[in-house]
Write a protein that holds these residues in place. Sequence first.
Motif, PDB file in Angstrom:
ATOM      1  N   MET A   1       0.840  -1.182   0.000  1.00 12.94           N
ATOM      2  CA  MET A   1       0.000   0.000   0.000  1.00 12.94           C
ATOM      3  C   MET A   1       0.881   1.239   0.000  1.00 12.94           C
ATOM      4  SD  MET A   1      -2.741   1.956   0.516  1.00 12.94           S
ATOM      5  CE  MET A   1      -4.027   0.842   0.938  1.00 12.94           C
ATOM      6  N   ILE A   2       0.773   2.029  -1.044  1.00 11.92           N
ATOM      7  CA  ILE A   2       1.510   3.276  -1.166  1.00 11.92           C
ATOM      8  C   ILE A   2       0.511   4.422  -1.026  1.00 11.92           C
ATOM      9  CG2 ILE A   2       2.988   4.698  -2.645  1.00 11.92           C
ATOM     10  CD1 ILE A   2       4.273   2.028  -1.763  1.00 11.92           C
ATOM     11  N   VAL A   3       0.835   5.377  -0.177  1.00 13.92           N
ATOM     12  CA  VAL A   3       0.010   6.574  -0.036  1.00 13.92           C
ATOM     13  C   VAL A   3       0.585   7.649  -0.954  1.00 13.92           C
ATOM     14  CG1 VAL A   3      -0.864   8.336   1.542  1.00 13.92           C
ATOM     15  CG2 VAL A   3      -0.528   5.984   2.367  1.00 13.92           C
ATOM     16  N   ILE A   4      -0.289   8.246  -1.745  1.00 17.25           N
ATOM     17  CA  ILE A   4       0.108   9.311  -2.660  1.00 17.25           C
ATOM     18  C   ILE A   4      -0.645  10.564  -2.269  1.00 17.25           C
ATOM     19  CG2 ILE A   4       0.133  10.104  -5.061  1.00 17.25           C
ATOM     20  CD1 ILE A   4       0.004   7.028  -5.726  1.00 17.25           C
ATOM     21  N   ALA A   5       0.096  11.653  -2.123  1.00 19.09           N
ATOM     22  CA  ALA A   5      -0.504  12.950  -1.835  1.00 19.09           C
ATOM     23  C   ALA A   5      -0.132  13.913  -2.944  1.00 19.09           C
ATOM     24  CB  ALA A   5      -0.016  13.467  -0.491  1.00 19.09           C
ATOM     25  N   ILE A   6      -1.119  14.595  -3.460  1.00 22.87           N
ATOM     26  CA  ILE A   6      -0.908  15.591  -4.503  1.00 22.87           C
ATOM     27  C   ILE A   6      -1.253  16.943  -3.896  1.00 22.87           C
ATOM     28  CG2 ILE A   6      -1.588  16.389  -6.801  1.00 22.87           C
ATOM     29  CD1 ILE A   6      -2.392  13.497  -7.478  1.00 22.87           C
ATOM     30  N   THR A   7      -0.277  17.863  -3.887  1.00 26.31           N
ATOM     31  CA  THR A   7      -0.513  19.190  -3.322  1.00 26.31           C
ATOM     32  C   THR A   7      -0.618  20.232  -4.424  1.00 26.31           C
ATOM     33  OG1 THR A   7       1.789  19.892  -3.019  1.00 26.31           O
ATOM     34  CG2 THR A   7       0.828  18.509  -1.279  1.00 26.31           C
ATOM     35  N   GLY A   8      -0.911  21.460  -4.016  1.00 30.29           N
ATOM     36  CA  GLY A   8      -1.152  22.542  -4.962  1.00 30.29           C
ATOM     37  C   GLY A   8       0.103  23.185  -5.491  1.00 30.29           C
ATOM     38  N   ALA A   9       0.935  22.408  -6.124  1.00 30.22           N
ATOM     39  CA  ALA A   9       2.161  22.917  -6.736  1.00 30.22           C
ATOM     40  C   ALA A   9       2.172  22.492  -8.196  1.00 30.22           C
ATOM     41  CB  ALA A   9       3.388  22.356  -6.011  1.00 30.22           C
ATOM     42  N   SER A  10       2.957  23.180  -8.989  1.00 29.47           N
ATOM     43  CA  SER A  10       3.083  22.817 -10.389  1.00 29.47           C
ATOM     44  C   SER A  10       3.715  21.428 -10.505  1.00 29.47           C
ATOM     45  CB  SER A  10       3.945  23.839 -11.125  1.00 29.47           C
ATOM     46  OG  SER A  10       3.952  23.553 -12.507  1.00 29.47           O
ATOM     47  N   GLY A  11       3.212  20.639 -11.440  1.00 29.49           N
ATOM     48  CA  GLY A  11       3.735  19.296 -11.651  1.00 29.49           C
ATOM     49  C   GLY A  11       2.778  18.204 -11.206  1.00 29.49           C
ATOM     50  N   VAL A  12       1.496  18.505 -11.118  1.00 35.86           N
ATOM     51  CA  VAL A  12       0.521  17.508 -10.678  1.00 35.86           C
ATOM     52  C   VAL A  12       0.500  16.277 -11.576  1.00 35.86           C
ATOM     53  CG1 VAL A  12      -0.966  19.113  -9.407  1.00 35.86           C
ATOM     54  CG2 VAL A  12      -1.373  18.731 -11.857  1.00 35.86           C
ATOM     55  N   ILE A  13       0.937  16.429 -12.812  1.00 37.11           N
ATOM     56  CA  ILE A  13       0.955  15.298 -13.742  1.00 37.11           C
ATOM     57  C   ILE A  13       1.822  14.151 -13.222  1.00 37.11           C
ATOM     58  CG2 ILE A  13       2.851  16.176 -15.182  1.00 37.11           C
ATOM     59  CD1 ILE A  13      -0.328  14.283 -16.374  1.00 37.11           C
ATOM     60  N   TYR A  14       2.854  14.471 -12.437  1.00 37.86           N
ATOM     61  CA  TYR A  14       3.692  13.409 -11.870  1.00 37.86           C
ATOM     62  C   TYR A  14       2.877  12.534 -10.913  1.00 37.86           C
ATOM     63  CZ  TYR A  14       7.737  16.050 -13.602  1.00 37.86           C
ATOM     64  OH  TYR A  14       8.648  16.718 -14.385  1.00 37.86           O
ATOM     65  N   GLY A  15       2.063  13.154 -10.092  1.00 38.00           N
ATOM     66  CA  GLY A  15       1.222  12.388  -9.170  1.00 38.00           C
ATOM     67  C   GLY A  15       0.194  11.556  -9.897  1.00 38.00           C
ATOM     68  N   ILE A  16      -0.403  12.137 -10.927  1.00 35.57           N
ATOM     69  CA  ILE A  16      -1.403  11.414 -11.715  1.00 35.57           C
ATOM     70  C   ILE A  16      -0.758  10.229 -12.415  1.00 35.57           C
ATOM     71  CG2 ILE A  16      -2.996  11.578 -13.671  1.00 35.57           C
ATOM     72  CD1 ILE A  16      -3.251  14.642 -12.869  1.00 35.57           C
ATOM     73  N   ARG A  17       0.383  10.444 -13.019  1.00 32.64           N
ATOM     74  CA  ARG A  17       1.076   9.351 -13.724  1.00 32.64           C
ATOM     75  C   ARG A  17       1.523   8.269 -12.756  1.00 32.64           C
ATOM     76  NH1 ARG A  17       1.528   5.449 -16.248  1.00 32.64           N
ATOM     77  NH2 ARG A  17       3.319   4.928 -17.560  1.00 32.64           N
ATOM     78  N   LEU A  18       1.921   8.655 -11.537  1.00 37.39           N
ATOM     79  CA  LEU A  18       2.284   7.660 -10.521  1.00 37.39           C
ATOM     80  C   LEU A  18       1.076   6.789 -10.180  1.00 37.39           C
ATOM     81  CD1 LEU A  18       4.289   6.409  -8.525  1.00 37.39           C
ATOM     82  CD2 LEU A  18       3.677   8.250  -6.921  1.00 37.39           C
ATOM     83  N   LEU A  19      -0.087   7.391 -10.032  1.00 37.71           N
ATOM     84  CA  LEU A  19      -1.311   6.603  -9.787  1.00 37.71           C
ATOM     85  C   LEU A  19      -1.563   5.618 -10.928  1.00 37.71           C
ATOM     86  CD1 LEU A  19      -3.661   9.409  -8.468  1.00 37.71           C
ATOM     87  CD2 LEU A  19      -3.086   7.306  -7.233  1.00 37.71           C
ATOM     88  N   GLU A  20      -1.402   6.091 -12.169  1.00 37.96           N
ATOM     89  CA  GLU A  20      -1.600   5.207 -13.327  1.00 37.96           C
ATOM     90  C   GLU A  20      -0.611   4.052 -13.309  1.00 37.96           C
ATOM     91  OE1 GLU A  20      -3.260   8.569 -16.505  1.00 37.96           O
ATOM     92  OE2 GLU A  20      -1.128   8.073 -16.476  1.00 37.96           O
ATOM     93  N   ALA A  21       0.651   4.357 -13.004  1.00 38.38           N
ATOM     94  CA  ALA A  21       1.688   3.319 -12.980  1.00 38.38           C
ATOM     95  C   ALA A  21       1.400   2.294 -11.897  1.00 38.38           C
ATOM     96  CB  ALA A  21       3.070   3.946 -12.777  1.00 38.38           C
ATOM     97  N   LEU A  22       1.005   2.740 -10.717  1.00 36.22           N
ATOM     98  CA  LEU A  22       0.692   1.794  -9.639  1.00 36.22           C
ATOM     99  C   LEU A  22      -0.496   0.913 -10.012  1.00 36.22           C
ATOM    100  CD1 LEU A  22       1.251   4.060  -6.520  1.00 36.22           C
ATOM    101  CD2 LEU A  22       2.689   2.151  -7.280  1.00 36.22           C
ATOM    102  N   LYS A  23      -1.475   1.495 -10.687  1.00 38.09           N
ATOM    103  CA  LYS A  23      -2.626   0.707 -11.146  1.00 38.09           C
ATOM    104  C   LYS A  23      -2.170  -0.346 -12.156  1.00 38.09           C
ATOM    105  CE  LYS A  23      -7.443   1.397 -12.278  1.00 38.09           C
ATOM    106  NZ  LYS A  23      -7.961   1.264 -10.942  1.00 38.09           N
ATOM    107  N   GLU A  24      -1.305   0.066 -13.101  1.00 41.44           N
ATOM    108  CA  GLU A  24      -0.778  -0.874 -14.096  1.00 41.44           C
ATOM    109  C   GLU A  24       0.014  -2.002 -13.431  1.00 41.44           C
ATOM    110  OE1 GLU A  24       1.557   1.664 -16.654  1.00 41.44           O
ATOM    111  OE2 GLU A  24      -0.221   2.792 -17.291  1.00 41.44           O
ATOM    112  N   LEU A  25       0.726  -1.681 -12.368  1.00 39.80           N
ATOM    113  CA  LEU A  25       1.533  -2.667 -11.643  1.00 39.80           C
ATOM    114  C   LEU A  25       0.729  -3.442 -10.600  1.00 39.80           C
ATOM    115  CD1 LEU A  25       4.686  -0.408 -11.142  1.00 39.80           C
ATOM    116  CD2 LEU A  25       4.541  -2.453 -12.600  1.00 39.80           C
TER     117      LEU A  25
END
Length: 182
Positions: A1-25
């Motif tokens: 179980m990995i906890v991912i937190a996305i905050t209000g900074a530029s670069g939110v795409i990294y958090g979104i892509r990490l979620l996609e990668a974890l789902k794929e894995l």
Amino acid sequence: MIVIAITGASGVIYGIRLLEALKELKIENSLIISDAAKTVINSETDYKIEGIIDLADNYYDFNDLTASVNSGSFKADGLVIVPCSMKTLSSIANGYGANTITRVADVSLKERRPTIIVPRETPLRSIHLQNMLTLSQEGAIILPAMPGFYSNPKTLDDQIDFIVGKILDSLKIENNLFKRWE
């Protein structure tokens, strides 16, 4: 179980892509999105908040300090704050657990779990660097979104995958998101 937190900074795409990668894995994850991150997501991407939440196995409200994810007894294998705003970074470095993200980070550090901080874009002030040093000394991994070019990236997606691959590497999760040095 990995906890991912996305905050209000530029670069939110990294958090979104990490979620996609974890789902794929097929790796279970929990997600927290700050209120400011929702604004940045709408500004920087074409993703809908509901679609991002659907990528997560569990979702926790940003302002719910009673959420189970805030407890040291919550079973998590690591935390990634991506991107991490300087406000969030400062709060964590100074032990100020005022919301779900900063409270989870406090717990992750005290429990000595892998805690990966992906700070927002440059430039950085001395106090930002000092807060990063403080967190590093507490065991956090500071992973700036600095793409490597040795893999000869062709697209922006290649550069995003490089950073997400480095995050997964830091969590000791096998991945093939980027071409490794040969």
